[in-house]
Design a protein around this motif. Structure first.
Motif, short mmCIF file in Angstrom:
data_model
loop_
_atom_site.label_atom_id
_atom_site.label_comp_id
_atom_site.label_asym_id
_atom_site.label_seq_id
_atom_site.Cartn_x
_atom_site.Cartn_y
_atom_site.Cartn_z
N GLY A 203 69.62 3.88 -9.53
CA GLY A 203 69.32 3.75 -8.10
C GLY A 203 68.30 4.76 -7.60
N HIS A 204 68.13 5.88 -8.31
CA HIS A 204 67.20 6.96 -7.96
C HIS A 204 67.15 7.21 -6.45
N CYS A 205 68.33 7.23 -5.83
CA CYS A 205 68.40 7.35 -4.37
C CYS A 205 67.78 8.63 -3.85
N ALA A 206 67.92 9.72 -4.62
CA ALA A 206 67.37 11.00 -4.17
C ALA A 206 65.85 10.98 -4.08
N SER A 207 65.19 10.08 -4.82
CA SER A 207 63.73 10.01 -4.78
C SER A 207 63.22 9.74 -3.37
N CYS A 208 63.93 8.91 -2.64
CA CYS A 208 63.52 8.58 -1.28
C CYS A 208 64.25 9.41 -0.23
N GLY A 217 57.80 17.55 -5.97
CA GLY A 217 59.12 17.47 -6.60
C GLY A 217 60.21 17.48 -5.54
N GLU A 218 61.36 16.96 -5.89
CA GLU A 218 62.47 16.98 -4.94
C GLU A 218 62.89 18.43 -4.68
N LYS A 219 62.99 18.78 -3.42
CA LYS A 219 63.25 20.17 -3.04
C LYS A 219 64.63 20.60 -3.53
N SER A 220 64.65 21.67 -4.29
CA SER A 220 65.90 22.16 -4.88
C SER A 220 66.92 22.51 -3.80
N GLY A 221 68.16 22.07 -4.01
CA GLY A 221 69.23 22.37 -3.08
C GLY A 221 69.27 21.48 -1.86
N HIS A 222 68.38 20.48 -1.80
CA HIS A 222 68.33 19.62 -0.61
C HIS A 222 68.46 18.13 -0.98
N ALA A 223 69.12 17.84 -2.06
CA ALA A 223 69.30 16.45 -2.46
C ALA A 223 70.01 15.67 -1.36
N PHE A 224 69.47 14.50 -1.04
CA PHE A 224 70.04 13.57 -0.07
C PHE A 224 69.96 14.07 1.38
N ASP A 225 69.11 15.08 1.64
CA ASP A 225 68.95 15.58 3.01
C ASP A 225 67.99 14.74 3.84
N GLY A 226 67.43 13.68 3.25
CA GLY A 226 66.50 12.81 3.96
C GLY A 226 65.06 13.06 3.56
N GLY A 227 64.23 12.01 3.60
CA GLY A 227 62.83 12.12 3.21
C GLY A 227 61.96 11.14 3.98
N ILE A 228 60.70 11.03 3.57
CA ILE A 228 59.75 10.10 4.20
C ILE A 228 59.23 9.16 3.12
N VAL A 229 59.30 7.85 3.37
CA VAL A 229 58.82 6.85 2.42
C VAL A 229 58.03 5.79 3.17
N ASP A 230 56.76 5.62 2.79
CA ASP A 230 55.91 4.59 3.39
C ASP A 230 55.94 4.61 4.91
N GLY A 231 55.95 5.80 5.47
CA GLY A 231 55.90 5.92 6.92
C GLY A 231 57.25 5.82 7.61
N TRP A 232 58.31 5.59 6.86
CA TRP A 232 59.66 5.52 7.43
C TRP A 232 60.46 6.73 7.00
N GLU A 233 61.36 7.17 7.85
CA GLU A 233 62.30 8.21 7.45
C GLU A 233 63.43 7.58 6.65
N ALA A 234 63.66 8.11 5.45
CA ALA A 234 64.85 7.74 4.70
C ALA A 234 65.93 8.69 5.16
N PRO A 235 66.92 8.23 5.91
CA PRO A 235 67.87 9.15 6.54
C PRO A 235 68.71 9.91 5.52
N PRO A 236 69.25 11.06 5.92
CA PRO A 236 70.09 11.82 4.99
C PRO A 236 71.35 11.04 4.62
#
Length: 429
Positions: A203-208, A217-236
């Motif tokens: 599922g590589h959910c942490a990627s988004c 790289g994925e920020k250490s210690g912040h897995a699943f804290d939310g990110g930005i993908v294609d202009g959308w926020e991937a919520p935490p």
């Protein structure tokens, strides 16, 4: 030999040794091409298992361009460092993976190295796929090698210097690639362990859903804290318990399989096609994913629950007052408290929307600008786009009104700037 000469000689040895190490890190041998395996060489059960693996990995989502053939690549993937174009996964010999052996396919999945030896960019989430089992990789290979071959070459990537120099990825891999399957947690049950495996690998959910550091790289210690993908926020994903209505197992499973959940809202943007894929896999897989995700919730600041009756409260700000007029003209028919979509269709109030209750106005602005496209007979959620109808100021007013009227969280700042940024990003794609 003088002391100076000895030091220079030693320094030369160190430099040569360093160059050799760098060369070894950067150089990967090619794996010889093979004749395309006959479709009949893969048994039906393996191909069926492969379809499940590929759906769980969302492969078709990234490897199919808009209007293109499935798995033929060409989809532009926007990153902070430029645009990467997805490659062709069909069994075409010239432009796809038709002459790849299982060994070459496995190396790409586990180590991010193409058949010819060049390093793949981590937009392909091999740092997560590396945890896949041999059986899952073999099944995915069988499924992809029995798709329709499509001759299609992806456009050249457009990345900033020096990130367009692929050999530098060898150093990135030292930091972020940790190959090998992970042992199950004996203190947890099989369902939880299955969910963790799916979330962390296929599922590589942490990627988004994780923020990135300065080198992508994925920020250490912040897995699943939310990110930005294609202009959308991937919520935490670790804050679902802090929603105005905390997510339940049943709601999360329904959302992941249908794109809609009662008391939360509908999937949009990059998440919508993910839910289409998850609708095709056994429900037990999605149940396991939901079980694991709900187990990683973090304590969040308390937020009062919102009720539908909170909608329509007056807001004295000029922006919200202007937004109220726009809402009445364009939104109330579907999202007003008395709208048939809510009173008959049992759609959730905006008071429970993840976008409306988010920490930034990005997704609310994106939803109004981009909408949710029409999907024919699919039972997906439709919303028209307003990017060609309203100006940045008008959309910002509408966003401000919705926030003030439907959420008990504080007003967003810099709303118009966010709208302008999102519109600019969308136009650049």
């Amino acid at each position: 030999m003088t002391r100076k000469s000895r030091l220079l000689a030693a320094g030369g040895v160190v430099i040569v040794a360093a160059l050799i190490v760098v060369a070894l890190l950067m150089w990967k041998p090619a794996i010889a091409p093979v004749s395309p395996p006959a479709a009949a060489s893969f048994d039906a059960q393996t191909k069926l298992a492969g379809a499940r693996v590929v759906a769980l990995g969302d492969c078709i989502v990234c490897h199919t361009a808009k209007g293109g053939k499935p798995f033929a690549g060409g989809l532009p993937l926007a990153t902070p460092f430029g645009t990467i174009y997805a490659t062709n996964l069909t069994p075409d010999v010239e432009t796809g993976i038709g002459n790849w052996s299982l060994e070459a396919f496995t190396r790409a999945v586990r180590h991010g190295v193409s058949r010819d030896g060049h390093l793949l960019y981590p937009a392909f989430p091999y740092i997560h796929f590396t945890r896949m089992s041999d059986g899952d990789i073999s099944a995915a290979y069988a499924y992809l090698l029995t798709r329709e071959p499509v001759n299609a070459t992806a456009p050249a990537n457009d990345l900033i210097f020096p990130l367009n120099f692929r050999p530098l990825l060898a150093f990135w891999n030292i930091l972020f690639l940790h190959p090998g399957e992970r042992a199950a947690d004996a203190s947890k049950d099989a369902k939880w362990n299955r969910g963790k495996l799916l979330v962390d690998s296929l599922g590589h959910c942490a990627s988004c859903h994780s923020p990135l550091n300065a080198i992508g790289g994925e920020k250490s210690g912040h897995a699943f804290d939310g990110g930005i993908v294609d202009g959308w926020e991937a919520p935490p994903l670790n804050a679902l318990g802090a929603a105005p209505k905390p997510w339940t197992q049943e709601q999360l499973v329904t959302y992941l399989r249908s794109g809609r959940a009662s008391e939360h809202g509908a999937a949009a943007g990059p998440m919508l096609p993910v839910t289409r894929d998850l609708a095709t896999v056994p429900e037990e897989d999605v149940q396991a994913i939901a079980t694991y995700i709900l187990s990683i919730q973090k304590a969040q600041p308390a937020v009062m629950n919102v009720v539908a009756e909170s909608a329509g409260q007056a807001d004295p700000s000029p922006a919200a007052q202007r937004g109220a007029i726009l809402f009445g003209a364009s939104c109330a028919q579907c999202h007003g408290p008395a709208a048939p979509m809510q009173s008959i269709g049992e759609r959730p109030t905006l008071a429970f929307s993840t976008a409306v209750n988010a920490t930034t106005p990005r997704n609310a602005a994106q939803m109004i600008l981009s909408g949710n496209g029409w999907h024919g007979e699919d039972r997906m959620n439709y919303m028209p786009a307003f990017s060609e109808i309203y100006s940045d100021q008008q959309i910002a007013d509408l966003v401000s009104y919705i926030r003030a009227s439907y959420s008990q969280r504080g007003a967003w700042k810099d709303v118009e700037e966010t709208v302008a940024t999102v519109r600019k990003e969308n136009n650049a794609r």
